[in-house]
Design a protein around this motif. Sequence first.
Motif, short mmCIF file in Angstrom:
data_model
loop_
_atom_site.label_atom_id
_atom_site.label_comp_id
_atom_site.label_asym_id
_atom_site.label_seq_id
_atom_site.Cartn_x
_atom_site.Cartn_y
_atom_site.Cartn_z
N ILE A 46 -16.38 13.75 -75.13
CA ILE A 46 -16.58 13.79 -73.95
C ILE A 46 -16.29 13.13 -72.31
CG2 ILE A 46 -19.38 13.66 -74.74
CD1 ILE A 46 -20.37 11.37 -73.57
N HIS A 47 -16.83 13.47 -71.63
CA HIS A 47 -15.95 13.16 -70.65
C HIS A 47 -16.68 12.38 -69.65
CE1 HIS A 47 -13.16 13.69 -67.04
NE2 HIS A 47 -13.95 13.21 -66.29
N GLU A 48 -16.37 11.17 -69.20
CA GLU A 48 -17.82 10.14 -68.72
C GLU A 48 -16.21 9.60 -67.94
OE1 GLU A 48 -20.93 9.27 -67.31
OE2 GLU A 48 -20.89 11.52 -68.48
N PRO A 49 -16.58 8.92 -66.95
CA PRO A 49 -15.77 7.86 -66.09
C PRO A 49 -16.38 6.99 -66.69
CG PRO A 49 -17.07 9.62 -64.77
CD PRO A 49 -17.29 9.49 -65.81
N GLY A 50 -15.80 5.85 -67.25
CA GLY A 50 -15.13 4.90 -68.08
C GLY A 50 -15.73 4.23 -69.58
N PRO A 153 -36.51 5.53 -74.09
CA PRO A 153 -36.29 6.61 -73.40
C PRO A 153 -34.82 6.43 -71.90
CG PRO A 153 -37.62 6.06 -71.52
CD PRO A 153 -38.02 5.72 -73.41
N GLU A 154 -34.42 6.96 -72.15
CA GLU A 154 -32.51 7.52 -71.59
C GLU A 154 -33.22 7.81 -70.34
OE1 GLU A 154 -30.08 9.83 -70.25
OE2 GLU A 154 -30.78 11.60 -72.08
N PHE A 155 -32.26 6.64 -69.58
CA PHE A 155 -32.29 7.26 -67.60
C PHE A 155 -30.60 7.61 -67.56
CE2 PHE A 155 -35.88 5.51 -68.14
CZ PHE A 155 -37.04 6.03 -68.44
N LEU A 156 -29.46 8.23 -68.40
CA LEU A 156 -28.42 8.67 -68.10
C LEU A 156 -28.30 9.38 -67.51
CD1 LEU A 156 -26.99 7.15 -71.73
CD2 LEU A 156 -28.03 5.94 -69.43
N ARG A 157 -27.38 9.54 -66.23
CA ARG A 157 -26.88 11.17 -65.68
C ARG A 157 -25.23 11.24 -65.70
NH1 ARG A 157 -27.70 8.21 -59.67
NH2 ARG A 157 -26.50 7.03 -61.00
N GLU A 158 -24.70 11.88 -66.25
CA GLU A 158 -23.40 12.31 -66.97
C GLU A 158 -23.01 12.24 -65.05
OE1 GLU A 158 -22.65 16.57 -68.61
OE2 GLU A 158 -24.90 15.99 -69.46
N GLY A 159 -22.06 11.47 -65.84
CA GLY A 159 -21.02 11.25 -64.73
C GLY A 159 -20.83 9.84 -63.92
N THR A 160 -21.90 9.05 -64.58
CA THR A 160 -21.97 8.05 -63.72
C THR A 160 -22.93 7.14 -65.11
OG1 THR A 160 -24.58 8.31 -62.64
CG2 THR A 160 -21.68 8.14 -61.37
N ALA A 161 -22.48 7.90 -66.41
CA ALA A 161 -23.22 7.14 -67.68
C ALA A 161 -23.06 5.41 -67.55
CB ALA A 161 -23.85 8.02 -68.76
N VAL A 162 -22.51 5.18 -67.52
CA VAL A 162 -22.14 3.82 -68.13
C VAL A 162 -22.72 2.85 -66.83
CG1 VAL A 162 -20.14 2.57 -68.36
CG2 VAL A 162 -19.58 4.37 -69.26
N ASP A 163 -23.46 3.07 -66.11
CA ASP A 163 -23.30 2.51 -64.75
C ASP A 163 -24.46 2.35 -64.83
OD1 ASP A 163 -20.08 2.06 -63.72
OD2 ASP A 163 -20.87 3.16 -62.10
N ASP A 164 -25.05 3.58 -64.98
CA ASP A 164 -26.71 3.97 -65.35
C ASP A 164 -26.57 3.08 -66.67
OD1 ASP A 164 -26.75 5.68 -63.11
OD2 ASP A 164 -26.89 7.57 -64.39
N PHE A 165 -26.36 2.63 -67.54
CA PHE A 165 -26.88 2.29 -68.63
C PHE A 165 -26.98 0.94 -68.86
CE2 PHE A 165 -27.03 -0.72 -72.49
CZ PHE A 165 -27.93 0.19 -73.81
N LEU A 166 -25.69 0.21 -67.49
CA LEU A 166 -24.99 -0.91 -67.25
C LEU A 166 -25.96 -1.81 -66.24
CD1 LEU A 166 -21.47 -1.60 -69.00
CD2 LEU A 166 -23.36 -2.09 -69.86
N ASP A 167 -26.23 -1.39 -65.22
CA ASP A 167 -27.14 -1.34 -64.14
C ASP A 167 -28.69 -0.36 -63.97
OD1 ASP A 167 -27.89 -2.72 -61.81
OD2 ASP A 167 -26.28 -1.46 -60.11
N PRO A 168 -29.27 -0.59 -65.06
CA PRO A 168 -30.89 0.40 -64.57
C PRO A 168 -31.62 0.49 -63.81
CG PRO A 168 -30.61 -0.91 -66.52
CD PRO A 168 -29.57 -1.59 -65.90
N ASP A 169 -32.25 1.14 -63.21
CA ASP A 169 -33.14 1.10 -62.64
C ASP A 169 -34.19 0.56 -63.10
OD1 ASP A 169 -31.89 2.12 -59.77
OD2 ASP A 169 -32.23 4.13 -60.88
N LYS A 170 -34.42 0.75 -64.23
CA LYS A 170 -35.84 -0.12 -65.06
C LYS A 170 -35.27 0.07 -66.32
CE LYS A 170 -37.65 4.76 -64.86
NZ LYS A 170 -37.25 5.56 -63.76
#
Length: 431
Positions: A46-50, A153-170
Amino acid sequence: MKLSVVGSGYVGTTIAACFADLGHEVTAIDIDQSVVDSLNRGEAAIHEPGLDELLADHVGDRLTATTDYSAITDTEVTFLALPTPSNKDGSIDTSIILAAAEAVGEALANKTDRHLVVTKSTVTPGTTQTEIAPAVREAAGDRSKRISFGMNPEFLREGTAVDDFLDPDKIVLGTEAGDEWGVDTLDAVFAPLVEQTGAPVVRTGIREAEMIKYANNAFLATKISLINELGNICKEYGVDAYEVADAVGLDDRIGEQFLRSGVGWGGSCFPKDVAAIIAAARQQGYEPELLSAAVGVNDRQPGRLVDLLTSHVDPAGKRIAVLGLAFKPDTDDIRNSRAIPLIQSLLDQGASVVAYDPVAADNMRENYPDIEYADSAAAALDDADGALVVTDWPEFADLDGEFDEMASPVVVDGRRIIERRDGIIYEGLTW
């Protein structure tokens, strides 16, 4: 810790790489040998930055992939990251995750130590305890009493998924009532991330964790549809919806995020999850009118974009450029892209469609093999009688002289990425 992640799609690949980056030993398990081979080469499908960078750092060291479910016995925790596609009525199809759950149970039948199985897939409340856990336990036989279950549950947004996982809101950790071992084990998995980021941890029950994911996405999808509805009204009054939204977003009860009105939401999460929670509510005898209305507003937005075009040019027999095919920037995912109904509408009206996207053209070609695909935005605009902007890729903001090459410079912008300029007829969807 030693973790296994079953399913190497978008979510599975991302979390496997991120867990490895946190220091865990991760085994990715998938039934597709080509996917496994690709991962073991350090290549993401898949195309996902990072993501490629993380794979390059950890594959062959803390991250390996296999088709062999028996590898689970060497791990302490298994995450189930399988697709739960929509049935015709919007409810989720659990057949894929249940097949995987059975295979996990068969592997755990040969393990004597305790093991935690965590649902990562998006499933409706009750699914983990009434469907997934029984499937695992039945296959595990006598060893089933040593298996605990959780939901994360996952809260990953496509295009920023790596950052979303490594710097989560919750971080939401759902476990069975009274299972202290399960709580401690799941806490230990995320301890490095909590220590690194200070992210708030929500410890709750499994059903609550399942519902939190749906509530999160339903709220955001409804917020987008609400600002789109207001934007449509603004357009009728000649009011700039973005100026209105900028002011509204200053209210801390509302917030500025997700107030960019436009052609609507797509992707794999919002459409599927909103449809699923609507179907689940109806199964319980409740009619979710607001969520149904949010879907209705979203479904109408692409048609409004085409209507603005037809107010300036009849598409029949005309060359119409469609800029952007992915459902959002920084991904090649076209699932539920707003470009799909828009292209279909143009074709139904007899237009000759030429499409461009930096990374998603090959995926769209599977849906529409007979339209023209340009290798640049400039080539798509060349001699076009109109242009529709569907995805807000940053490169579109730099377009200028390219519009001079259009046969008829009519530009209808669904994402407010194009600047108004002399020499073109410009229409914003909600401004």
